[in-house]
Design a protein around this motif. Structure first.
Motif, mmCIF file in Angstrom:
data_model
loop_
_atom_site.group_PDB
_atom_site.id
_atom_site.type_symbol
_atom_site.label_atom_id
_atom_site.label_comp_id
_atom_site.label_asym_id
_atom_site.label_seq_id
_atom_site.Cartn_x
_atom_site.Cartn_y
_atom_site.Cartn_z
ATOM 1 N N PRO A 81 0.747 -1.225 -0.080
ATOM 2 C CA PRO A 81 -0.018 -0.121 -0.118
ATOM 3 C C PRO A 81 0.858 1.171 0.034
ATOM 4 O O PRO A 81 1.969 1.268 0.678
ATOM 5 N N LEU A 82 0.242 2.337 -0.737
ATOM 6 C CA LEU A 82 1.056 3.661 -0.752
ATOM 7 C C LEU A 82 0.619 4.262 0.593
ATOM 8 O O LEU A 82 1.674 5.166 0.871
ATOM 9 N N ALA A 83 -0.368 4.162 1.299
ATOM 10 C CA ALA A 83 -0.797 4.971 2.297
ATOM 11 C C ALA A 83 -1.818 4.078 3.286
ATOM 12 O O ALA A 83 -2.098 3.112 2.856
ATOM 13 N N GLN A 84 -1.718 4.626 4.416
ATOM 14 C CA GLN A 84 -2.633 3.941 5.506
ATOM 15 C C GLN A 84 -3.550 4.762 6.071
ATOM 16 O O GLN A 84 -3.063 5.775 6.508
ATOM 17 N N PHE A 85 -4.730 4.654 6.126
ATOM 18 C CA PHE A 85 -6.034 5.151 6.979
ATOM 19 C C PHE A 85 -6.337 4.491 8.066
ATOM 20 O O PHE A 85 -6.520 3.217 8.210
ATOM 21 N N ALA A 86 -6.471 4.965 9.140
ATOM 22 C CA ALA A 86 -6.919 4.652 10.435
ATOM 23 C C ALA A 86 -8.563 4.503 10.501
ATOM 24 O O ALA A 86 -9.053 5.624 10.145
ATOM 25 N N VAL A 87 -8.865 3.557 11.154
ATOM 26 C CA VAL A 87 -10.586 3.211 11.011
ATOM 27 C C VAL A 87 -10.710 2.734 12.478
ATOM 28 O O VAL A 87 -9.815 1.978 12.826
ATOM 29 N N ASP A 88 -11.912 2.931 12.792
ATOM 30 C CA ASP A 88 -12.459 2.254 14.079
ATOM 31 C C ASP A 88 -12.554 0.693 14.088
ATOM 32 O O ASP A 88 -12.210 -0.017 14.960
ATOM 33 N N ASP A 89 -13.363 0.319 13.032
ATOM 34 C CA ASP A 89 -13.684 -1.216 12.629
ATOM 35 C C ASP A 89 -13.160 -1.489 11.352
ATOM 36 O O ASP A 89 -13.867 -1.388 10.453
ATOM 37 N N VAL A 90 -12.175 -2.219 11.069
ATOM 38 C CA VAL A 90 -11.925 -2.724 9.839
ATOM 39 C C VAL A 90 -12.719 -3.499 9.010
ATOM 40 O O VAL A 90 -12.858 -3.212 7.950
ATOM 41 N N LYS A 91 -13.256 -4.700 9.974
ATOM 42 C CA LYS A 91 -14.217 -5.377 9.301
ATOM 43 C C LYS A 91 -15.652 -4.721 8.816
ATOM 44 O O LYS A 91 -16.247 -4.831 7.764
ATOM 45 N N ALA A 92 -16.190 -3.812 9.669
ATOM 46 C CA ALA A 92 -17.175 -2.859 9.318
ATOM 47 C C ALA A 92 -16.946 -2.110 8.048
ATOM 48 O O ALA A 92 -17.796 -1.822 7.231
ATOM 49 N N GLU A 93 -15.651 -1.414 8.009
ATOM 50 C CA GLU A 93 -15.468 -0.615 6.757
ATOM 51 C C GLU A 93 -15.238 -1.281 5.635
ATOM 52 O O GLU A 93 -15.575 -1.020 4.586
ATOM 53 N N TYR A 94 -14.603 -2.594 5.843
ATOM 54 C CA TYR A 94 -14.498 -3.486 4.551
ATOM 55 C C TYR A 94 -15.823 -3.786 4.002
ATOM 56 O O TYR A 94 -16.184 -3.876 2.880
ATOM 57 N N ALA A 95 -16.963 -4.406 4.972
ATOM 58 C CA ALA A 95 -18.204 -4.422 4.517
ATOM 59 C C ALA A 95 -18.952 -3.209 3.973
ATOM 60 O O ALA A 95 -19.492 -3.263 2.654
ATOM 61 N N ARG A 96 -18.659 -1.953 4.417
ATOM 62 C CA ARG A 96 -19.563 -0.787 3.962
ATOM 63 C C ARG A 96 -18.793 -0.500 2.319
ATOM 64 O O ARG A 96 -19.465 -0.235 1.419
ATOM 65 N N LEU A 97 -17.382 -0.583 2.405
ATOM 66 C CA LEU A 97 -16.587 -0.133 0.903
ATOM 67 C C LEU A 97 -17.273 -1.284 0.101
ATOM 68 O O LEU A 97 -17.075 -0.724 -1.178
ATOM 69 N N SER A 98 -16.871 -2.607 0.307
ATOM 70 C CA SER A 98 -17.262 -3.677 -0.659
ATOM 71 C C SER A 98 -18.609 -3.440 -1.378
ATOM 72 O O SER A 98 -18.986 -3.612 -2.345
#
Length: 130
Positions: free
Chosen positions: A77-94
């Motif tokens: 990855p070129l950059a990293q962003f912090a999120v509270d819940d990776v699994k929830a963000e994965y589901a939202r973005l997917s």
């Protein structure tokens, strides 16, 4: 000393602005024409409008393509962003059609996932250790 601005190279600034604001949820901070179609275009977290700015920088320099291609080929990855819940963000973005190259992966106290930002970069999202 603190980080005020960081940048990522993007293939198309208008497309990047749409992705980073409409899909990821960042907010446009600055949009200044620079001539030749280029813009000083920054976004910030909607949670921290006065925080670190991300410059969506045109990828016109000849060194950018081989650099980004090499990172992508190796899955870095070129950059990293912090999120509270990776699994929830994965589901939202997917659900929004974002293509992930790495599903959520737990590594000790951190969970990460990696997606394609549609602008030439792999971006990692991660929870931060408590």
């Amino acid at each position: 000393m603190k980080i005020h601005l960081t940048s990522i190279f993007v293939d198309d600034q208008a497309k990047a602005l749409d992705f980073y604001t409409e899909i990821l949820g960042f907010v446009k901070k600055h949009d200044v024409p620079l001539g030749g179609g280029a813009r000083w275009l920054t976004v910030v977290s909607s949670d921290e409008p006065g925080g670190t700015e991300l410059l969506l920088e045109p990828a016109g320099h000849p060194a950018v393509k081989p650099y980004r291609d090499a990172l992508a080929m190796d899955g870095i990855p070129l950059a990293q962003f912090a999120v509270d819940d990776v699994k929830a963000e994965y589901a939202r973005l997917s659900h929004l059609g974002v293509r992930f190259t790495q599903e959520p992966l737990e590594a000790g106290p951190v969970t990460t996932a990696v997606f394609d930002d549609t602008c030439g970069n792999l971006i990692q999202i991660a929870t931060q250790p408590q």
